[in-house]
Design an enzyme around this catalytic site. Sequence first.
Site, mmCIF file in Angstrom:
data_model
loop_
_atom_site.group_PDB
_atom_site.id
_atom_site.type_symbol
_atom_site.label_atom_id
_atom_site.label_comp_id
_atom_site.label_asym_id
_atom_site.label_seq_id
_atom_site.Cartn_x
_atom_site.Cartn_y
_atom_site.Cartn_z
ATOM 1 N N GLY A 204 0.814 -1.198 0.000
ATOM 2 C CA GLY A 204 0.000 0.000 0.000
ATOM 3 C C GLY A 204 0.848 1.249 0.000
ATOM 4 O O GLY A 204 2.063 1.207 -0.254
ATOM 5 N N HIS B 119 1.894 3.218 2.427
ATOM 6 C CA HIS B 119 2.982 3.230 3.403
ATOM 7 C C HIS B 119 4.178 2.457 2.877
ATOM 8 O O HIS B 119 5.332 2.841 3.104
ATOM 9 C CB HIS B 119 2.493 2.621 4.722
ATOM 10 C CG HIS B 119 3.448 2.762 5.859
ATOM 11 N ND1 HIS B 119 4.285 1.737 6.262
ATOM 12 C CD2 HIS B 119 3.699 3.796 6.706
ATOM 13 C CE1 HIS B 119 5.002 2.141 7.290
ATOM 14 N NE2 HIS B 119 4.673 3.384 7.584
ATOM 15 N N CYS B 120 3.922 1.382 2.148
ATOM 16 C CA CYS B 120 4.993 0.500 1.670
ATOM 17 C C CYS B 120 5.899 1.168 0.641
ATOM 18 O O CYS B 120 7.046 0.743 0.475
ATOM 19 C CB CYS B 120 4.402 -0.763 1.046
ATOM 20 S SG CYS B 120 3.286 -1.695 2.108
ATOM 21 N N ILE B 121 5.407 2.188 -0.054
ATOM 22 C CA ILE B 121 6.209 2.788 -1.116
ATOM 23 C C ILE B 121 6.818 4.124 -0.694
ATOM 24 O O ILE B 121 7.388 4.834 -1.519
ATOM 25 C CB ILE B 121 5.393 2.958 -2.414
ATOM 26 C CG1 ILE B 121 4.252 3.952 -2.244
ATOM 27 C CG2 ILE B 121 4.872 1.609 -2.887
ATOM 28 C CD1 ILE B 121 3.543 4.292 -3.565
#
Length: 343
Positions: free
Chosen positions: A331, A333-335
């Site tokens: 999502g 946050h992950c990138i």
Amino acid sequence: MSAPERGMWRMPAETEVQERTWMAWPVQWYPPGSDPDEARAVWAAVANAILKHGGQPVTILVTEEEKGQAKKWVPDATLMVVRHDDGWARDTGPTFVVDDRQRLGAVDWVFNAWGAQPWTRWAWDARVATAIANQAAAEIIPSELVAEGGGIHTDGQGTFLVTETVMLDPYRNLGWTRERVEEAFARVYGECKLIWLSRGLTADYSPYGTRGHIDLVATFAAPGQVLVHSQENPDHPDHEVSNRAVELLSQATDIQGKPLTVTRVPAPKKLTEAGEWLDWSYINHVVCNEAVIACNFDDENDNRANVILRDAYGRDVFPVHARPLFERGGGAHCITQQQPRLP
């Protein structure tokens, strides 16, 4: 056995003032046969939302081949040409820390692509943390622990949330115990407390998953205040997973011995797609200086979750359509990876 060496660094909470956001432009196009522009568009949507609403600049790692595409999609970002393998900067980038002498540090965890996942490559991604740290003029802090930023959340005061299936994953840290992981944290952060959840969300164990990252499950909105993914439908296996997480966190205390206040954030109503369980999660949001960039899914629970996030952080919430991100394994946050601002 002698006591572990104690570190002196502090990992700031994501709610503290940030200098900038780091991202990495995607260069692997998966699932197989997927449209590269669909990936570019959703990475760009997150970057542009931060630039427009977040109150901070964005620096994006780009390959020479994708530099033109990144400039077209995110014209106001700073681009830094660095060879890399993937676009998950939360995990390939460093974890930024500070000390009481107003120094910036960057923890360089060992990166092996979420436990040597067979679908990816990571020779260049394993060097990304160093490249970002050097550009940010941060002191590089090496660690022997195989870990990723998406596997760690903190309250900024020394309390951390982690999962067993990430930190004790035999494809990451073969033969490690909780105690050894805690010693590895102590070598960086000094006195700290890890709160261990047993696992992550069900679909995060699929081929494009991380085997249990905490940033889909729970996060700190403030010291002592935890937001937890809550799957309300008992038909979904995450109903039990999230209930166990709520129960454990409701009984836990932070590093100061204070109990945590737990707020449930509902999962989207949609449960499956193409016969597979979904791990869509509103927990996977980006906290910026002036806003929260939230993952939305054209789901009837979107607005409900956005209101909870707004009230928890006291900041306006700006959603991005995140289905294409989650189809690729993560999502918003992950990138992203935040760099704290020094006093």
